[in-house]
Design a protein around this motif. Sequence first.
Motif, PDB file in Angstrom:
ATOM      1  N   SER A   1       0.848  -4.416  -3.305  1.00 40.95           N
ATOM      2  CA  SER A   1       0.857  -3.106  -3.938  1.00 40.95           C
ATOM      3  C   SER A   1       2.284  -2.572  -3.972  1.00 40.95           C
ATOM      4  CB  SER A   1      -0.067  -2.138  -3.178  1.00 40.95           C
ATOM      5  OG  SER A   1      -0.156  -0.896  -3.859  1.00 40.95           O
TER       6      SER A   1
ATOM      7  N   LEU B   1      -4.011  -7.273  -7.125  1.00 42.59           N
ATOM      8  CA  LEU B   1      -3.446  -5.929  -7.250  1.00 42.59           C
ATOM      9  C   LEU B   1      -4.509  -4.853  -7.075  1.00 42.59           C
ATOM     10  CD1 LEU B   1      -1.170  -6.608 -10.355  1.00 42.59           C
ATOM     11  CD2 LEU B   1      -0.382  -6.214  -8.009  1.00 42.59           C
TER      12      LEU B   1
ATOM     13  N   HIS C   1      -1.633   1.194  -9.322  1.00 44.10           N
ATOM     14  CA  HIS C   1      -2.029   0.440 -10.521  1.00 44.10           C
ATOM     15  C   HIS C   1      -1.400   1.068 -11.764  1.00 44.10           C
ATOM     16  CE1 HIS C   1      -5.082  -1.944 -12.896  1.00 44.10           C
ATOM     17  NE2 HIS C   1      -4.737  -1.018 -13.791  1.00 44.10           N
TER      18      HIS C   1
END
Length: 408
Positions: A278, A383, A391
């Motif tokens: 992330s 992800l 995101h």
Amino acid sequence: MGHPTPDLPVLAEDNSMLSRRFGREVANYFSGSPLNRISFLRTDYGFLRAAFAHPSASFLLLDNLSPSAKDYANLSYVTRDIVVPLTGEEPFKTSEEEQLKSFNSAITQPVVLFLGIDEKDPDFQYRDYKGKPYFAVDVTPKGTIETKAKSIVDIVKASGVSFVDGRRLLSLKAPDAAIYAEARALLDWNSRNPFCGGCGQRTTSINAGWKRACPPTDLAGVPEGGAPKEREDCPTRHGISNLCFPRTDPTVIMAIVSADGTKILLGRNKRFPPNWFSTLAGFLEPGESIEEAVRRETWEESGVTVGRVVIHSSQPWPFPANLMIGAIGQATPDGETIHLGHDEELTDARWFSFDEVREGIKFGISGLGEPAPAGYREGALRLPPQTAIAHQLILAVLKGYLEAVPKI
């Protein structure tokens, strides 16, 4: 299997000068509430009484911060008659001053939180303001209200409504997610602040859950009809009011792009599933700008030096009370070397090419506790889901956000 990923909030079309120049505003999950909070009426107890008593009023129940819900996508509300055995017929009957005078630290008072009004349903009107009132009620069994709260929980469950796990609830439809975020953050704040930071004595919730005060007297142990006991002096009762109000903790979260604009810096800690990465993040510190916090946190966690920083969007994150301030930064040409020795928070950090990230977006999206989706290639990048601002930051970079920002 995980729950279906909900859509994000949808903002109204906007053809303003700013939108034409900078693009549409980005709305992240947990934002975009359908309610008008009309915060200035929280101190108007005439309004609160009228809103609570109105037949259209809806009440969201939270048991240990888990909300009443039809399923993992939709909240469930109850009517006033369900909560009255716990809250009483008129929880806002007396003013703030009168509530403080009648304070009894031996009695647990349920927190009744005013959330706002839905103006699309204007059955209720108070002065110039029309809309369906929404409240949240803490039905966690505790203290002197344990039996009554447990009874309400049992009644609601018997009707087929569940209390869904609220620890990381990221499956609600966008409008419900925003309402839940407000209720969860406020009820959590109330539960975390039972004692005064100035004198250590018990506080009480006032102004429909949006303020806690340290009363000057206490009726605990006083015979009926007797005069309340004076409490110890408290600094919150002198000079400028510094009573306890809800807190929001600002956090920076950033997608860092390489100096040549072809790679994204991503990191992972030991809690993440294999290959799940992330964007970097950290708390904003006192006396620090957002841009400075982005540069500091990136360097401390990864060793990478960041130059220019652009703020992208923000996301309320009610776990317990954060505001995620999303930014996109660019590494300096001589500052891209990764070094994890400053702060041991990350177990790994890497530069990923845009093509690797695109594959991760296409085949590797999942929540932290969910398995990799169908089509995922073992060993490839995984992800966060679209409900996470990380995101949206990654997606913005892939869609050319840096190129789209105009030169002034």
